[in-house]
Write a protein that holds these residues in place. Sequence first.
Motif, short mmCIF file in Angstrom:
data_model
loop_
_atom_site.label_atom_id
_atom_site.label_comp_id
_atom_site.label_asym_id
_atom_site.label_seq_id
_atom_site.Cartn_x
_atom_site.Cartn_y
_atom_site.Cartn_z
N ALA A 236 12.18 76.24 12.23
CA ALA A 236 13.35 75.88 12.78
C ALA A 236 14.22 77.09 13.07
O ALA A 236 15.52 76.82 12.84
CB ALA A 236 13.91 74.83 11.81
N THR A 254 11.39 72.78 5.91
CA THR A 254 11.01 74.27 5.86
C THR A 254 11.10 75.03 4.52
O THR A 254 11.83 74.63 4.16
CB THR A 254 11.58 74.88 7.17
OG1 THR A 254 13.05 75.21 6.73
CG2 THR A 254 11.48 74.16 8.42
N SER A 259 19.43 80.10 2.21
CA SER A 259 20.42 79.08 2.96
C SER A 259 21.80 79.60 2.88
O SER A 259 22.40 79.65 2.05
CB SER A 259 20.06 77.66 2.58
OG SER A 259 21.02 76.83 3.20
N ASN A 345 14.79 73.99 3.01
CA ASN A 345 15.72 73.22 3.99
C ASN A 345 15.15 71.86 4.74
O ASN A 345 13.86 71.80 4.87
CB ASN A 345 16.29 74.34 5.04
CG ASN A 345 17.04 75.43 4.44
OD1 ASN A 345 17.78 75.22 3.66
ND2 ASN A 345 16.74 76.51 4.98
N VAL A 347 15.89 69.15 7.97
CA VAL A 347 16.63 68.84 9.19
C VAL A 347 17.49 67.62 8.96
O VAL A 347 17.06 66.55 8.61
CB VAL A 347 16.17 68.73 10.42
CG1 VAL A 347 17.17 68.44 11.77
CG2 VAL A 347 15.19 70.18 10.63
N LEU A 352 19.80 72.46 10.04
CA LEU A 352 19.25 72.72 8.69
C LEU A 352 20.00 72.46 7.59
O LEU A 352 21.17 73.12 7.61
CB LEU A 352 18.54 74.04 8.67
CG LEU A 352 17.21 74.42 9.22
CD1 LEU A 352 16.65 75.85 9.00
CD2 LEU A 352 16.16 73.35 8.79
#
Length: 360
Positions: A236, A254, A259, A345, A347, A352
């Motif tokens: 992603a 993922t 992040s 993470n 979606v 994300l």
Amino acid sequence: MGAANVMAEEIKIGVVLPLSGPLSGYGQPSQKGVELVNSMEPTLKNGDTVKLIIIDDKSDKVEAANAMQRLVSSDKVDAVIGEVTSTNTLAMTKMAEDTKTPLVSPTATNDRVTRGRQYVSRVCFSDSFQGIVGANLASRDLGAKTAAIMYDSSNDYSVGLAKAFRTQFLKNGGTIPIEVQAPGGSKDFKAQLSSVKAKNVDMIYMPIYYTEGALIAVQAKQLGLKVPVVGGDGLAADPVFFKLGQDAVEGYMTTDYYSPNAKEQTPEGEKFIKAWTEKYSEPTHTWGAMTADAYKMIINAMNQCDNPKDRVCVNDKIRATSGFTGITGTLTLKDGDAIRSAVINEVKNGELAFKTVVNP
């Protein structure tokens, strides 16, 4: 101050990235990150200025090898950042070793990138660690007993992740009744997805890149295949994934290094996110932050050497990195590999969102 400036030298750091071609979704944000951090930290502590020499390898491994050759031979760089994919980085490692030039990859995860190498390091964890994290997420958090693997056997990254996931998921007591190919550049995955659907698995592990990942998501939805999907850091990492996949990628998970959406950031991370948002008016990109950390790690090493152009010293200091707090977290290297937490993470609403952290 005047005397120091007279003595100041120019330090050259080469950067090899896929700025055009099919992998440019990784290269362009990486370039933004390294240019931003260079503008934030343009000098060493001794006053030497740091100049970036950025080369586009056009997403091609031969071009990546040629770029490394040029940087070392004609540009006479002091260190190199690159590449961001495993296959292209592997094309550069021999030149790094032969010429004793420190090479730091932000995001090349294949285990072979650093194996047996003295002059190749990375800011990211390896596939074997990332695959284990994916398998443990599947077994523990998702409660999956059976899994399908969709991977690309022509891609070093994909093969490495699939292998690590397979080993750990089986060790966790799971079974893998089916594995199918998802070759890069393909557009139609319906036959593979139909085979997966027939096996009635609990989840799909999909260590592939963003374009194919989005197409698979859309086609899986059309076929009514509804199971959790876990991918690696590359799945992603480009807006293409969300544009092509739209609501079909909702809920996809993922494994990642970092992040920008996590509540807790390092002080360096907070500064970088603020500067990124001000300069680019868009959310901070993980790969941009990772490439910036590759830069920071090299600068940190150079600052510890009497002569920052002494590549052997700089390389030794890079390899000895321990407890160094960068933008994406705290970095410690072991044999050139970063020992660091993984982020999961997910979606949510087309972007994300940070889910959880998994420690090494």
